[in-house]
Enzyme design. Structure first.
Site, mmCIF file in Angstrom:
data_model
loop_
_atom_site.group_PDB
_atom_site.id
_atom_site.type_symbol
_atom_site.label_atom_id
_atom_site.label_comp_id
_atom_site.label_asym_id
_atom_site.label_seq_id
_atom_site.Cartn_x
_atom_site.Cartn_y
_atom_site.Cartn_z
ATOM 1 N N ARG A 55 -27.150 29.062 21.941
ATOM 2 C CA ARG A 55 -27.202 29.045 20.471
ATOM 3 C C ARG A 55 -28.413 28.251 19.982
ATOM 4 N NH1 ARG A 55 -21.287 26.445 20.428
ATOM 5 N NH2 ARG A 55 -21.218 27.666 22.347
ATOM 6 N N LYS A 72 -23.044 22.122 35.022
ATOM 7 C CA LYS A 72 -21.940 23.001 35.380
ATOM 8 C C LYS A 72 -21.438 22.674 36.781
ATOM 9 C CE LYS A 72 -23.482 27.099 32.786
ATOM 10 N NZ LYS A 72 -22.313 27.256 31.918
#
Ligand code: BES
Ligand code: MN
Ligand code: ZN
Length: 482
Positions: free
Chosen positions: A337, A263
């Site tokens: 996920r 990120k």
């Protein structure tokens, strides 16, 4: 901070000894013959308390009353939003005086939703984070007396609200702690501490057990970090063994750097909050411990860090999930996920009546719904209806999102059964479609709390959401004694 529910009309409220008496006034206020009522009537007549919700009138040592300070709080029609406005304005006003004893009075007996909003707003406004400060400010309020004209019908909802506040505060505590003070091991200890309460049991699995279960997706995320992963399992047993449980699955990424798909640096610190789903599960169990309802609840928390290293999973790697489905990890930053899918497969063994996962899953959900409502995804009508109801009654709001199969198109890949990302459009929904592949054995719902779980900027801090929502939902499943 302790709460106490009392029967108080305006005459009795006037005799309450406290540092601050917060008097909530609605448009239907009816004056009695007593010093407090007289004072209120005069103030209203003179127009000194505006009729706008959140307006205040601050009075020091009012004659004939026992409080040191009286604050009249306008809540107009008494709707939850206005009660929230009023209580938070009043708390902002009195906070600097560091009151120890606060009495919160209602001019008319509130419904349970209004009571809940008032108390949780008061708790929120007086919360202070202290854990990693050497000289921390502490919460000064020790006791909040809650006065209503007639408390008989409110006792149960008062208890539920107080327990919810405790759960919210536990969730906030763990969420706010920096990642080096809230590792997967720390979370496991917090869960084990909850298991000291009656009816709660906790087990924690480490690397070996998780490998044995074949949780290849969870393992892939964890392997970039030296910090050991933990798979936390909590059980609350309040009903008969044969009563199918609700399973709550909380995303427990204690720090999300993105991994190899790293990120940007700006605001990356906020990724310590990527375990807010896990924190909300701990919060719910805290409240269950206090309320002891006759339901069965299982909590599952896959906890690890998502970091880049020479051992980290790489974009393009294909892993095999516990379900047997292979997954191409095209973006290591879509790690939530991956840890959740294996926990969702693990949940099958409990033959649950419903499974809800709670996750700070996508930036796309923040764009879609902001911080007001969490995204809720489910293809089960009964679960959707129950959650919509819980959303309203807790005022910890969520909003239904779609799950059309066409949204799953982008997850197709040549190299595995499914890819872990699709394109940017509809990112919150494609993430939910990925999870849905692992939930065919039970009614399932997914809460994306990326926007609601914490606040950024000057007010940076965890909100404790969606503990209130989850608790209202699980409490609604109680089998009545009749
Ligand atoms: N934890 C983040 C989601 C997130 C981002 C929550 C910002 C709150 C604020 C999640 O693991 C993530 O990185 N998601 C990616 C998915 C993308 C790579 C498909 C995202 O939303 O950018
Ligand atoms: Mn991520
Ligand atoms: Zn994440």
């Amino acid at each position: 901070m302790n709460f106490e529910l009392l029967d108080l009309d305006a005459a009795q409220a006037g005799h309450e000894k406290c540092d601050v008496l917060l008097m909530l006034l609605s448009s239907t206020f009816k004056a009695g013959r007593n010093p407090l009522s007289n004072l209120i009537s005069k103030a209203l007549k003179a127009g000194d308390l505006a009729d706008k919700p959140g307006s205040l009138l601050d009075i020091y040592r009012p004659a004939g009353l026992s409080c040191a300070r009286l604050v009249l709080v306008q809540v107009a029609d008494g709707k939850p939003g206005n009660v929230r406005k009023g209580v938070s304005a009043a708390m902002a006003l009195v906070k600097s005086a560091k009151p120890k004893q606060v009495t919160l009075c209602f001019d008319q007996t509130p419904d349970s939703q209004t009571l809940h909003v008032a108390l949780s707003t008061l708790a929120e406004a007086s919360y202070v984070y202290a854990t990693t400060l050497s000289k921390a400010e502490v919460r000064t309020i020790g006791l909040v007396k809650v006065g209503v004209p007639s408390s008989t019908d409110l006792a149960a909802s008062f208890d539920q609200t107080v327990a919810t506040v405790r759960g919210i505060e536990l969730a906030k505590e763990w969420a706010n702690r920096p990642a080096n003070h809230a590792t997967p091991s720390h979370l496991a200890h917090a869960a084990q501490a909850l298991a000291k309460s009656p009816r709660i049991k906790c087990t924690v699995m480490g690397l070996k057990e998780v490998e044995k279960l074949g949780m290849g997706a969870f393992l892939a995320v964890a392997k970039g970090s030296a910090e050991p992963l933990k798979f936390i399992e909590l059980h609350y047993k309040g009903a008969a063994k044969n009563q199918p449980p609700v399973v709550l699955v909380g995303k427990g990424i204690t720090f999300d750097s993105g991994g190899i798909s790293i990120k940007p640096a700006a605001e990356m610190d906020e990724m310590k909050y990527d375990m807010c789903g896990a924190a909300s599960v701990l919060g719910v169990f805290k409240a269950l411990a206090e309320l002891q309802p006759n339901i069965n609840v299982v909590g599952l928390i896959p906890a690890c860090e998502n970091l880049p290293s020479s051992r980290a999973v790489k974009p393009g790697d294909v892993v095999t999930s516990m379900s047997g489905q292979t997954i191409e990890i095209l973006n290591t930053d879509a790690e939530g996920r991956l840890v959740l899918c294996d926990a969702l497969t693990y949940a099958e063994r409990f033959k649950p009546q419903a499974v809800l996962d709670i996750a700070t899953l996508t930036g796309a959900c923040v764009i879609a719904l902001g911080g007001v409502r969490s995204g809720f995804f489910s293809s089960d009508p009964a679960l959707s209806a129950a959650m919509a109801k819980a959303s309203e009654s807790s005022q910890d709001l969520c909003w239904p999102m779609p799950l059309d199969d066409d949204y799953a198109e982008g997850l197709k890949t040549k190299y595995a059964d499914v890819a872990n990302v699709a394109g940017r459009p509809g990112g919150a929904i494609t993430a939910a479609k990925f999870l849905q592949r692992f939930t065919s054995k039970y009614p399932w719902g997914h809460l994306d709390i990326a926007g609601s779980a914490w606040k950024s900027g000057a007010a940076k801090g965890a909100t404790g959401r969606p503990v209130g929502l989850l608790l209202h939902y699980v409490m609604s499943l109680q089998v009545s004694a009749a």
